[in-house]
Scaffold this active site. Sequence first.
Site, PDB file in Angstrom:
ATOM      1  N   MET D 115      48.269  51.366  56.868  1.00 49.88           N
ATOM      2  CA  MET D 115      48.200  49.990  56.349  1.00 49.88           C
ATOM      3  C   MET D 115      47.105  49.880  55.278  1.00 49.88           C
ATOM      4  O   MET D 115      47.227  49.101  54.338  1.00 49.88           O
ATOM      5  CB  MET D 115      47.964  48.974  57.470  1.00 49.88           C
ATOM      6  N   ASP D 130      48.405  40.088  37.785  1.00 52.57           N
ATOM      7  CA  ASP D 130      47.522  38.999  37.370  1.00 52.57           C
ATOM      8  C   ASP D 130      47.021  39.200  35.945  1.00 52.57           C
ATOM      9  O   ASP D 130      46.978  38.252  35.154  1.00 52.57           O
ATOM     10  CB  ASP D 130      46.329  38.927  38.329  1.00 52.57           C
TER      11      ASP D 130
END
Lengths: 158, 158, 158, 158, 158, 158
Positions: D115, D130
């Site tokens: 993870m 972004d």
Amino acid sequence: MKNRKLTHIDTTGNPAMVDVSEKAITRRTARAQAIVHVGSEIMAQIDQQELQTKKGPVFQTAILAGIMGAKKTSDLIPLCHPLGLEDCSVEIKAEGENIVITSTATLSAKTGVEMEALTAATVAALTVYDMCKAMSHHIVIREVRLLEKTGGKKDFKF
Amino acid sequence: MKNRKLTHIDTTGNPAMVDVSEKAITRRTARAQAIVHVGSEIMAQIDQQELQTKKGPVFQTAILAGIMGAKKTSDLIPLCHPLGLEDCSVEIKAEGENIVITSTATLSAKTGVEMEALTAATVAALTVYDMCKAMSHHIVIREVRLLEKTGGKKDFKF
Amino acid sequence: MKNRKLTHIDTTGNPAMVDVSEKAITRRTARAQAIVHVGSEIMAQIDQQELQTKKGPVFQTAILAGIMGAKKTSDLIPLCHPLGLEDCSVEIKAEGENIVITSTATLSAKTGVEMEALTAATVAALTVYDMCKAMSHHIVIREVRLLEKTGGKKDFKF
Amino acid sequence: MKNRKLTHIDTTGNPAMVDVSEKAITRRTARAQAIVHVGSEIMAQIDQQELQTKKGPVFQTAILAGIMGAKKTSDLIPLCHPLGLEDCSVEIKAEGENIVITSTATLSAKTGVEMEALTAATVAALTVYDMCKAMSHHIVIREVRLLEKTGGKKDFKF
Amino acid sequence: MKNRKLTHIDTTGNPAMVDVSEKAITRRTARAQAIVHVGSEIMAQIDQQELQTKKGPVFQTAILAGIMGAKKTSDLIPLCHPLGLEDCSVEIKAEGENIVITSTATLSAKTGVEMEALTAATVAALTVYDMCKAMSHHIVIREVRLLEKTGGKKDFKF
Amino acid sequence: MKNRKLTHIDTTGNPAMVDVSEKAITRRTARAQAIVHVGSEIMAQIDQQELQTKKGPVFQTAILAGIMGAKKTSDLIPLCHPLGLEDCSVEIKAEGENIVITSTATLSAKTGVEMEALTAATVAALTVYDMCKAMSHHIVIREVRLLEKTGGKKDFKF
């Protein structure tokens, strides 16, 4: 009966934030309280080291933890809106075998600040626990409650 | 009487972490509890929407908030050591007008995990409050306490 | 001359963490210092309100901020490894027109804790600034430095 | 068929952490990938400002965001254990109209770091998005996947 | 061609926030999507344990992780402005071998909320991965994209 | 002499936030500086790897760390109000044996942003330290100071 439902659950039964985007900005305040029962032995210790100076380390640490905790409310409570608190205070005093914590939160916002006040009181209470637990684990936090709130649809007083 | 002092205050009267660097790593567990008194009206609502499925959104959200809150314990409690929890669980059930939250924390470490268990229970309780508060602000969190801990100098059972 | 390169830059010239996975765990300590020049006026105020009690609110708040800041080191410094501090202390005293902050950090780990000690001292210094800035913005934080470290390839003393 | 169940759900159907407290500590590695399709126009821009220097700001910012994001994995993923990464790297290169991000995570621990690697790759991908979105919102993050992991019960290779 | 440059890079070639201090506050919305390909085996499991109740733990956990992740957007994406979301929702449904996550974010602000919506969808997707990975690591997150945004200089629809 | 007291201490001598809830929102700016003395050897290294490209990894990493640190100001400084920065910039240049960091912070708010600018400069300085420390621990951060602020009761210029 409009406010009698679980507002944080959507029509499909899943958890949801409450949409406050269309609400007006008003000045919100909230006041909450937590009572920590520490017992007579711990209180005797605190009396000696703490109350003597009126602002000794246990209470000051708990006050700061409460204020900093209030700033983390929306990190802790999954469906809380992030709010930029304009004031937050925590006061702590000894009463018999209890430590009584009172907190306030203030903000002009589209939603209330009761969770911020409650979080401040609760984190302050946990900090008192942490700092006193070497003396006893029989400490109990009891009666975390909202005392008052203003600025929303309806003011509240416990 | 060695553990009868305020361990988080140093000899100059200032707040201090406890130095655990020389302690042995042992398997630590802690179990804590928070009781949230919600009253009969909220409980009726929860019964309908929640218990029916045994794992509806209020309880599940509170469980997750509690587990995530436990992972933030050292962020919240100023003098807590950062600990990498190996297990944390939160269980919630309805009992009369109360919601009873039980949490556990487990870790092999040089210091205990009672603050993690207490933080899990407390943040879960605040989350229940947040999700039910549209129905009533008379909710009271009470009896946050440590139930049990093992693995330190002395085991504890309330 | 092996340690004369920029260890946080990889062979392609990009920023990189240092891989410490193969290093041995040893007991690490670091001690750092920050000096905050506040001037005579602020010091006079602090003398009255603060030193009188030996543990008044400015110093205590800065001590707690420093300890909590040390726990956030790997959040702040992009390429720092997350470390679970086993001890961290901050001491503050007034010396002439300066406030002198000394911090320590301790941990058994695969990498050193100097950034944790430096972060503790620096955040404590910023907190002193914040709490005194209403009196003057001419405060200057100076001489943030590592005083000493042990436990790595080579001990260091400034 | 033991690992064919949803390990993060307990016997009552509620979300739960996996208890790793009894597992052995082994050296874990994971490698993940995210592909960001930016299209030809953005790629032309990036070529001019970025690849020219081999380590220009978009890629470097994304690399750092990925590494810092990996350190926040257990804050983001509710049931992840907090892990103190010992190494984490992110590499980024341009391939046709795609930006290809590869991440690694390494740690000696009781549970795997997949993870962490996936979070590193994903946060780096969001950062590329972004920084390029002023040119186009038609960017698509695709094929976030685990490439490889070692050190657990069974190694994995995609 | 004004918005055809890399807005997050300043004239010296370094990463920079975009100055939004002079922009007007408008109501912003964004909607994003992430598709997680889990394959038929996992989907069969999810069908049994999850869809049966319509709000079982995998989806609810992912919904909450997405909403909480959206609140952390400016912590994760280096040059994002901190924004106080006024609404955020995550919906998840199963479609064939895919889990389809849709997120929305809403706020009156000086800048858009597309990164918040994208972060919500992405963190929800990573959470689905985490909770299902014991069954298979062949899960792939694909097609994280912005579906729509309103309230800025120019509305967008994919 | 109204602003000659320690504003963060209440009448009982305890730490307190400053209540800004009744103040007007004005446009606030602040500019701060940190000087890091790295010495000639490190500067020679940086010259070769860094200044050559004008935006190499040490400076870029420090710039990003400073901007991200500014966003964490209210997490670090106990009594700071949480503020949603509208702009923040960090510039770094080499001057002789020093690295000079200049930061700005901008926001329309009820309180000033000087702590945000100071935190940006300080965290950037700590990051330079971290990335260069393998070459020498004789690095000293000196002269962290506010250069200028506007928008409050009284503008300030050092």
